[in-house]
Scaffold this motif. Sequence first.
Motif, short mmCIF file in Angstrom:
data_model
loop_
_atom_site.label_atom_id
_atom_site.label_comp_id
_atom_site.label_asym_id
_atom_site.label_seq_id
_atom_site.Cartn_x
_atom_site.Cartn_y
_atom_site.Cartn_z
N HIS A 272 11.78 5.42 -3.58
CA HIS A 272 10.33 5.33 -3.01
C HIS A 272 10.25 6.27 -1.43
N GLU A 273 11.48 6.80 -1.30
CA GLU A 273 11.72 7.42 0.17
C GLU A 273 10.51 8.61 0.05
N ALA A 274 10.38 9.31 -1.06
CA ALA A 274 9.41 10.42 -0.88
C ALA A 274 8.03 10.08 -0.62
N ALA A 275 7.49 9.02 -1.24
CA ALA A 275 6.32 8.74 -1.18
C ALA A 275 5.99 7.82 0.05
N LEU A 276 6.87 7.37 0.48
CA LEU A 276 6.81 6.52 2.04
C LEU A 276 6.82 7.53 3.15
N ALA A 277 7.66 8.60 3.14
CA ALA A 277 7.83 9.75 3.78
C ALA A 277 6.51 10.44 4.11
N ALA A 278 5.60 10.65 2.65
CA ALA A 278 4.46 11.14 2.81
C ALA A 278 3.42 10.49 3.43
N ALA A 279 3.40 9.15 3.25
CA ALA A 279 2.53 8.26 4.04
C ALA A 279 2.76 8.14 5.31
N ILE A 280 3.95 8.19 5.90
CA ILE A 280 4.20 8.11 7.49
C ILE A 280 3.80 9.64 7.88
N ALA A 281 3.88 10.77 7.20
CA ALA A 281 3.51 11.92 7.65
C ALA A 281 2.09 11.99 7.72
N GLU A 282 1.44 11.53 6.73
CA GLU A 282 0.07 11.49 6.86
C GLU A 282 -0.55 10.69 8.08
N ALA A 283 0.00 9.57 8.40
CA ALA A 283 -0.49 8.71 9.34
C ALA A 283 -0.05 9.09 10.64
N ALA A 284 1.03 9.90 10.87
CA ALA A 284 1.39 10.61 12.06
C ALA A 284 0.80 12.24 12.47
N GLY A 285 -0.05 12.45 11.19
CA GLY A 285 -0.51 13.88 11.32
C GLY A 285 0.25 15.07 11.42
N ALA A 286 1.44 14.56 10.97
CA ALA A 286 2.76 15.66 10.63
C ALA A 286 2.63 16.32 9.37
N PRO A 287 3.36 17.26 9.27
CA PRO A 287 3.40 18.30 7.99
C PRO A 287 4.45 17.38 7.02
N ARG A 288 3.75 17.27 5.58
CA ARG A 288 4.19 16.57 4.73
C ARG A 288 5.91 16.69 4.58
#
Length: 197
Positions: free
Chosen positions: A134-150
Amino acid sequence: MTEATGRRERKKAQTRQALADAALELFLERGYDQVGVKDVADAADVSVTTLFKHFPGKEALVFDQDDDLEAALVAAVRERPPGRSVPEALREHLLLGQTRFAVHSADPRFAAFLRMVQDTPALRDYAHRMWTRHEAALAAAIAEAAGAPRDDVRCAALARFALEARSLIQRHPDPARAADEVFALLEHGWTASHPGT
């Protein structure tokens, strides 16, 4: 056409649930290694072929809520209340047991389920592989929340550390204290690089 499709999907979901329920009962009653997939199929009154249409292998019967786990992890980040940081949201999510596998922590069988997973190397390894998937999906959600690149490495690191923290927390004699300490460490490192998130 849609009514037939709806009925077919409900039937598939019922068969899948019957298999998962039968497997859990048999595994807890007899022990994981003493139960074969044919035993589970027989208990659910389906063929072994049908079982394998729903589950890729014996271990997957124990962890039947894999898709729900990923969705819940992502939701913990995306649906956190205003003012709650990502590490705080993940800490609460992990500590409250929202990411349990086949048995919820309120279920009287929960302790036996955890013991079975911890005492069975194949299940312990499978659980770890499944969870870290689940790491990739969680990392993508965190990046979205932080306004960071995917592909932000800091977001990927937070996702990995949060997922790995789960086993530390579960093994600790005081899970709440362990969660506080682990996520305090993640929080302070996180807020330094992403203030306000």
